[in-house]
Design a protein around this motif. Structure first.
Motif, PDB file in Angstrom:
ATOM      1  N   ALA A   1      11.286  12.917  -3.576  1.00  0.00           N
ATOM      2  CA  ALA A   1      11.127  13.310  -2.173  1.00  0.00           C
ATOM      3  C   ALA A   1       9.664  13.222  -1.744  1.00  0.00           C
ATOM      4  O   ALA A   1       9.352  12.733  -0.653  1.00  0.00           O
ATOM      5  CB  ALA A   1      11.656  14.719  -1.958  1.00  0.00           C
ATOM      6  N   ALA A   2       8.761  13.678  -2.600  1.00  0.00           N
ATOM      7  CA  ALA A   2       7.332  13.602  -2.287  1.00  0.00           C
ATOM      8  C   ALA A   2       6.866  12.150  -2.210  1.00  0.00           C
ATOM      9  O   ALA A   2       6.088  11.781  -1.320  1.00  0.00           O
ATOM     10  CB  ALA A   2       6.525  14.362  -3.335  1.00  0.00           C
TER      11      ALA A   2
ATOM     12  N   ALA B   1       2.282   6.803   4.751  1.00  0.00           N
ATOM     13  CA  ALA B   1       1.298   5.728   4.572  1.00  0.00           C
ATOM     14  C   ALA B   1       1.666   4.510   5.416  1.00  0.00           C
ATOM     15  O   ALA B   1       0.801   3.923   6.083  1.00  0.00           O
ATOM     16  CB  ALA B   1       1.210   5.339   3.096  1.00  0.00           C
ATOM     17  N   ALA B   2       2.936   4.153   5.430  1.00  0.00           N
ATOM     18  CA  ALA B   2       3.366   3.003   6.235  1.00  0.00           C
ATOM     19  C   ALA B   2       3.163   3.264   7.718  1.00  0.00           C
ATOM     20  O   ALA B   2       2.703   2.386   8.459  1.00  0.00           O
ATOM     21  CB  ALA B   2       4.830   2.686   5.946  1.00  0.00           C
ATOM     22  N   LEU B   3       3.474   4.472   8.161  1.00  0.00           N
ATOM     23  CA  LEU B   3       3.293   4.825   9.568  1.00  0.00           C
ATOM     24  C   LEU B   3       1.818   4.801   9.956  1.00  0.00           C
ATOM     25  O   LEU B   3       1.456   4.265  11.008  1.00  0.00           O
ATOM     26  CB  LEU B   3       3.899   6.205   9.840  1.00  0.00           C
ATOM     27  CG  LEU B   3       3.859   6.694  11.275  1.00  0.00           C
ATOM     28  CD1 LEU B   3       4.658   5.769  12.177  1.00  0.00           C
ATOM     29  CD2 LEU B   3       4.404   8.106  11.355  1.00  0.00           C
ATOM     30  N   ALA B   4       0.971   5.359   9.107  1.00  0.00           N
ATOM     31  CA  ALA B   4      -0.463   5.367   9.397  1.00  0.00           C
ATOM     32  C   ALA B   4      -1.034   3.956   9.440  1.00  0.00           C
ATOM     33  O   ALA B   4      -1.815   3.612  10.337  1.00  0.00           O
ATOM     34  CB  ALA B   4      -1.204   6.201   8.349  1.00  0.00           C
ATOM     35  N   LEU B   5      -0.639   3.122   8.500  1.00  0.00           N
ATOM     36  CA  LEU B   5      -1.121   1.741   8.488  1.00  0.00           C
ATOM     37  C   LEU B   5      -0.635   0.975   9.712  1.00  0.00           C
ATOM     38  O   LEU B   5      -1.372   0.169  10.281  1.00  0.00           O
ATOM     39  CB  LEU B   5      -0.672   1.033   7.217  1.00  0.00           C
ATOM     40  CG  LEU B   5      -1.369   1.498   5.941  1.00  0.00           C
ATOM     41  CD1 LEU B   5      -0.652   0.935   4.724  1.00  0.00           C
ATOM     42  CD2 LEU B   5      -2.821   1.083   5.951  1.00  0.00           C
ATOM     43  N   ARG B   6       0.596   1.221  10.132  1.00  0.00           N
ATOM     44  CA  ARG B   6       1.142   0.556  11.321  1.00  0.00           C
ATOM     45  C   ARG B   6       0.347   0.974  12.558  1.00  0.00           C
ATOM     46  O   ARG B   6      -0.006   0.150  13.395  1.00  0.00           O
ATOM     47  CB  ARG B   6       2.617   0.911  11.472  1.00  0.00           C
ATOM     48  CG  ARG B   6       3.294   0.415  12.707  1.00  0.00           C
ATOM     49  CD  ARG B   6       3.467  -1.067  12.745  1.00  0.00           C
ATOM     50  NE  ARG B   6       4.141  -1.534  11.545  1.00  0.00           N
ATOM     51  CZ  ARG B   6       4.678  -2.728  11.429  1.00  0.00           C
ATOM     52  NH1 ARG B   6       4.638  -3.570  12.427  1.00  0.00           N
ATOM     53  NH2 ARG B   6       5.231  -3.101  10.308  1.00  0.00           N
TER      54      ARG B   6
ATOM     55  N   ILE C   1       0.834  -1.209   0.000  1.00  0.00           N
ATOM     56  CA  ILE C   1       0.000   0.000   0.000  1.00  0.00           C
ATOM     57  C   ILE C   1       0.863   1.251   0.000  1.00  0.00           C
ATOM     58  O   ILE C   1       0.590   2.214  -0.734  1.00  0.00           O
ATOM     59  CB  ILE C   1      -0.978  -0.018   1.193  1.00  0.00           C
ATOM     60  CG1 ILE C   1      -2.010  -1.130   0.987  1.00  0.00           C
ATOM     61  CG2 ILE C   1      -1.668   1.328   1.349  1.00  0.00           C
ATOM     62  CD1 ILE C   1      -2.868  -1.424   2.190  1.00  0.00           C
ATOM     63  N   ALA C   2       1.920   1.260   0.810  1.00  0.00           N
ATOM     64  CA  ALA C   2       2.824   2.415   0.838  1.00  0.00           C
ATOM     65  C   ALA C   2       3.492   2.612  -0.519  1.00  0.00           C
ATOM     66  O   ALA C   2       3.645   3.739  -0.993  1.00  0.00           O
ATOM     67  CB  ALA C   2       3.867   2.239   1.933  1.00  0.00           C
ATOM     68  N   GLY C   3       3.870   1.519  -1.165  1.00  0.00           N
ATOM     69  CA  GLY C   3       4.484   1.611  -2.484  1.00  0.00           C
ATOM     70  C   GLY C   3       3.535   2.155  -3.532  1.00  0.00           C
ATOM     71  O   GLY C   3       3.921   2.969  -4.374  1.00  0.00           O
ATOM     72  N   LEU C   4       2.295   1.710  -3.479  1.00  0.00           N
ATOM     73  CA  LEU C   4       1.301   2.224  -4.429  1.00  0.00           C
ATOM     74  C   LEU C   4       1.028   3.709  -4.203  1.00  0.00           C
ATOM     75  O   LEU C   4       0.862   4.467  -5.159  1.00  0.00           O
ATOM     76  CB  LEU C   4       0.006   1.416  -4.326  1.00  0.00           C
ATOM     77  CG  LEU C   4       0.062   0.003  -4.889  1.00  0.00           C
ATOM     78  CD1 LEU C   4      -1.231  -0.746  -4.590  1.00  0.00           C
ATOM     79  CD2 LEU C   4       0.342   0.023  -6.380  1.00  0.00           C
ATOM     80  N   ALA C   5       0.989   4.119  -2.933  1.00  0.00           N
ATOM     81  CA  ALA C   5       0.804   5.543  -2.632  1.00  0.00           C
ATOM     82  C   ALA C   5       1.970   6.365  -3.178  1.00  0.00           C
ATOM     83  O   ALA C   5       1.769   7.430  -3.780  1.00  0.00           O
ATOM     84  CB  ALA C   5       0.659   5.751  -1.131  1.00  0.00           C
ATOM     85  N   ALA C   6       3.179   5.863  -2.994  1.00  0.00           N
ATOM     86  CA  ALA C   6       4.362   6.567  -3.498  1.00  0.00           C
ATOM     87  C   ALA C   6       4.358   6.639  -5.023  1.00  0.00           C
ATOM     88  O   ALA C   6       4.697   7.670  -5.609  1.00  0.00           O
ATOM     89  CB  ALA C   6       5.629   5.870  -3.010  1.00  0.00           C
ATOM     90  N   LEU C   7       3.966   5.552  -5.660  1.00  0.00           N
ATOM     91  CA  LEU C   7       3.884   5.537  -7.115  1.00  0.00           C
ATOM     92  C   LEU C   7       2.880   6.574  -7.611  1.00  0.00           C
ATOM     93  O   LEU C   7       3.152   7.317  -8.561  1.00  0.00           O
ATOM     94  CB  LEU C   7       3.483   4.144  -7.610  1.00  0.00           C
ATOM     95  CG  LEU C   7       3.314   3.982  -9.115  1.00  0.00           C
ATOM     96  CD1 LEU C   7       4.631   4.235  -9.828  1.00  0.00           C
ATOM     97  CD2 LEU C   7       2.792   2.598  -9.435  1.00  0.00           C
ATOM     98  N   GLY C   8       1.741   6.640  -6.948  1.00  0.00           N
ATOM     99  CA  GLY C   8       0.725   7.622  -7.329  1.00  0.00           C
ATOM    100  C   GLY C   8       1.232   9.044  -7.197  1.00  0.00           C
ATOM    101  O   GLY C   8       1.026   9.877  -8.092  1.00  0.00           O
ATOM    102  N   VAL C   9       1.920   9.347  -6.108  1.00  0.00           N
ATOM    103  CA  VAL C   9       2.459  10.698  -5.918  1.00  0.00           C
ATOM    104  C   VAL C   9       3.530  10.993  -6.962  1.00  0.00           C
ATOM    105  O   VAL C   9       3.583  12.094  -7.508  1.00  0.00           O
ATOM    106  CB  VAL C   9       3.032  10.860  -4.489  1.00  0.00           C
ATOM    107  CG1 VAL C   9       3.848  12.128  -4.363  1.00  0.00           C
ATOM    108  CG2 VAL C   9       1.895  10.883  -3.475  1.00  0.00           C
ATOM    109  N   GLY C  10       4.362  10.001  -7.259  1.00  0.00           N
ATOM    110  CA  GLY C  10       5.382  10.207  -8.291  1.00  0.00           C
ATOM    111  C   GLY C  10       4.772  10.508  -9.647  1.00  0.00           C
ATOM    112  O   GLY C  10       5.242  11.379 -10.379  1.00  0.00           O
TER     113      GLY C  10
END
Length: 60
Positions: free
Chosen positions: A33-34, A42-47, A9-18
């Protein structure tokens, strides 16, 4: 399994922002950076969500 899902999920969020950054004409460093900041958030929130759910299940 939970860590795998969090990473995915964190990776998909990062891909979307990129991709959004690329579309808006951001430079590669700014987009990276974004994306990194988004993946971390995202990883922190999910944790935190997972930890809260675990505590609630334990207290029942």
């Amino acid at each position: 399994m939970r860590s795998l899902l969090e990473g995915l999920i964190a990776g998909l969020a990062a891909l979307g922002v990129g991709l959004i950054g690329k579309e808006r004409g951001w430079g590669p460093l700014q987009a990276a950076a974004a994306a990194a900041a988004t993946a971390f958030a995202a990883a922190l929130a999910l944790r935190q969500i997972g930890d809260t759910q675990s505590r609630e299940e334990t207290s029942r």
